[in-house]
Design a protein around this motif. Structure first.
Motif, PDB file in Angstrom:
ATOM      1  N   ASP A 102       0.719  -1.303   0.172  1.00  0.00           N
ATOM      2  CA  ASP A 102      -0.167  -0.131   0.107  1.00  0.00           C
ATOM      3  C   ASP A 102       1.303   1.110   0.093  1.00  0.00           C
ATOM      4  N   LEU A 103       0.611   2.136  -0.772  1.00  0.00           N
ATOM      5  CA  LEU A 103       0.884   3.277  -1.046  1.00  0.00           C
ATOM      6  C   LEU A 103       1.302   4.671   0.793  1.00  0.00           C
ATOM      7  N   THR A 104       2.259   4.992   1.406  1.00  0.00           N
ATOM      8  CA  THR A 104       1.910   5.525   2.327  1.00  0.00           C
ATOM      9  C   THR A 104       1.867   7.820   1.659  1.00  0.00           C
ATOM     10  N   PRO A 105       1.451   8.732   3.127  1.00  0.00           N
ATOM     11  CA  PRO A 105       1.221   9.636   2.721  1.00  0.00           C
ATOM     12  C   PRO A 105       2.153  10.595   2.076  1.00  0.00           C
ATOM     13  N   GLN A 106       3.284   9.800   2.110  1.00  0.00           N
ATOM     14  CA  GLN A 106       4.217  10.469   1.221  1.00  0.00           C
ATOM     15  C   GLN A 106       3.983  11.105   0.400  1.00  0.00           C
ATOM     16  N   VAL A 107       3.679   9.705  -0.316  1.00  0.00           N
ATOM     17  CA  VAL A 107       3.532   9.992  -2.158  1.00  0.00           C
ATOM     18  C   VAL A 107       2.993  11.494  -2.194  1.00  0.00           C
ATOM     19  N   ASP A 145      -0.172  13.739   6.314  1.00  0.00           N
ATOM     20  CA  ASP A 145       0.996  13.005   6.350  1.00  0.00           C
ATOM     21  C   ASP A 145       1.400  12.395   7.098  1.00  0.00           C
ATOM     22  N   LYS A 146       0.960  10.995   7.334  1.00  0.00           N
ATOM     23  CA  LYS A 146       0.911  10.683   8.324  1.00  0.00           C
ATOM     24  C   LYS A 146       0.829  10.639   9.906  1.00  0.00           C
ATOM     25  N   PHE A 147       1.794  11.205  10.408  1.00  0.00           N
ATOM     26  CA  PHE A 147       0.972  11.465  11.994  1.00  0.00           C
ATOM     27  C   PHE A 147       1.025  13.005  12.085  1.00  0.00           C
ATOM     28  N   ASP A 148       1.547  13.797  10.618  1.00  0.00           N
ATOM     29  CA  ASP A 148       1.176  15.144  10.451  1.00  0.00           C
ATOM     30  C   ASP A 148       0.061  15.423  10.507  1.00  0.00           C
ATOM     31  N   GLY A 179      -6.396  17.231  11.992  1.00  0.00           N
ATOM     32  CA  GLY A 179      -5.728  16.316  12.291  1.00  0.00           C
ATOM     33  C   GLY A 179      -6.668  14.942  13.187  1.00  0.00           C
ATOM     34  N   ARG A 180      -7.017  15.471  14.161  1.00  0.00           N
ATOM     35  CA  ARG A 180      -8.442  14.666  14.857  1.00  0.00           C
ATOM     36  C   ARG A 180      -9.274  14.160  13.543  1.00  0.00           C
TER      37      ARG A 180
END
Length: 292
Positions: A102-107, A145-148, A179-180
């Motif tokens: 699976d892709l990560t938010p880094q894309v 973006d992941k946890f940010d 974020g939440r």
């Protein structure tokens, strides 16, 4: 999460000079450079084209895929698809549990400058500006973006004391309203791994740092459809956020209003700001459907 493939696999595969010949890619994009007489074959990088096609395949399917599924979807051989996937994992653009990729938010970094100025947020901009004028407070838009959370737009309302966030600013998702909202709307099957991995850094004396409590908060946010954070990121700052969705229901980001606690109590935020936020996101969703 556990990985069957590691960095040694990537390094070993990186030593191979070329990718094996593959069939036509979906949409024929990967071979366009070879067939296009305006492109010098020496200037066309097949491996890059095949890698981009793998990224597009995840976007088209919207699901996690096995190595065989990626190869079939893109027209690559299994060996070629494997090298591309391992490279994406190594560079942080993908993850695997040994079977599914699976892709990560880094894309998002690959298209961040476009996302921040065009498309969804280009259409949303006048609605955000109107809301800011109406409530006379700053309004910000963000993506996960992941946890940010990364802020991609907004309007700053100029007061003596105001809350303004610049485009590109990044904050921990666990203690921000945006974020939440975004974390709460991730697929439920990902929650266990997400909550296990996330670091609940204590930003103020009010920050929730217990993972069991944080899970309850996310569940509540998901049920209500909005989030309010009271001085968990910064003392004196209250923020309320709602998700922004396409007309199809697909989540694209969130918008929030942040105010100094000395100017507006929590109850007033919920009574006066929340309805206007919800109306604004509905207007944005309707506009995204028509394209203007």
């Amino acid at each position: 999460m556990g990985q069957e493939f590691g960095k040694d696999d990537v390094a070993r595969d990186a030593g191979e000079k070329t990718f094996p010949a593959a069939g036509l890619m979906s949409g024929g994009r990967s071979d366009a450079g070879e067939d296009d007489p305006s492109v010098n074959p020496r200037d066309y990088v097949n491996s890059l084209a095949r890698g981009l096609e793998v990224l597009r395949a995840f976007n088209r399917t919207g699901r996690k895929m096995t190595l065989s599924q990626v190869a079939t979807e893109t027209g690559n051989t299994r060996a070629g698809a494997r090298r591309i996937l391992l490279t994406l994992v190594h560079e942080g653009y993908a993850v695997t549990d040994g079977k599914l990729f699976d892709l990560t938010p880094q894309v998002l970094e690959l298209g961040y400058s476009i996302l921040s100025s065009k498309g969804v947020w280009d259409i949303a901009r006048p609605f955000i500006a109107h809301l800011s004028d109406d409530i006379q407070e700053s309004v910000s838009a963000a993506i996960l973006d992941k946890f940010d959370v990364v802020y991609v737009g907004g309007t700053q309302y100029h007061r003596i004391i105001s809350v303004g966030i610049s485009v590109g600013a990044r904050f921990p998702a666990h203690c921000t309203a945006n974020g939440r909202v975004l974390l709460a709307n991730t697929p439920a099957e990902n929650w266990d791994a997400m909550i296990e991995e996330i670091e609940l850094e204590k930003m103020t004396e009010h920050t929730i740092t217990q993972k069991s409590k944080f899970r309850r908060v996310l569940k509540e946010v998901r049920q209500k459809g909005w989030s309010l954070v009271d001085q968990e990121l910064e003392i004196g700052l209250i923020s309320i956020s709602v998700p922004v969705r396409m007309s199809s229901g697909e989540l694209v980001g969130a918008i929030n209003v942040g105010v100094p606690s000395m100017r507006m109590p929590v109850e007033q935020m919920i009574e006066t700001i929340l309805p206007k936020l919800l109306a604004t996101t509905q207007n944005i969703s309707d506009a995204l459907k028509t394209g203007h």
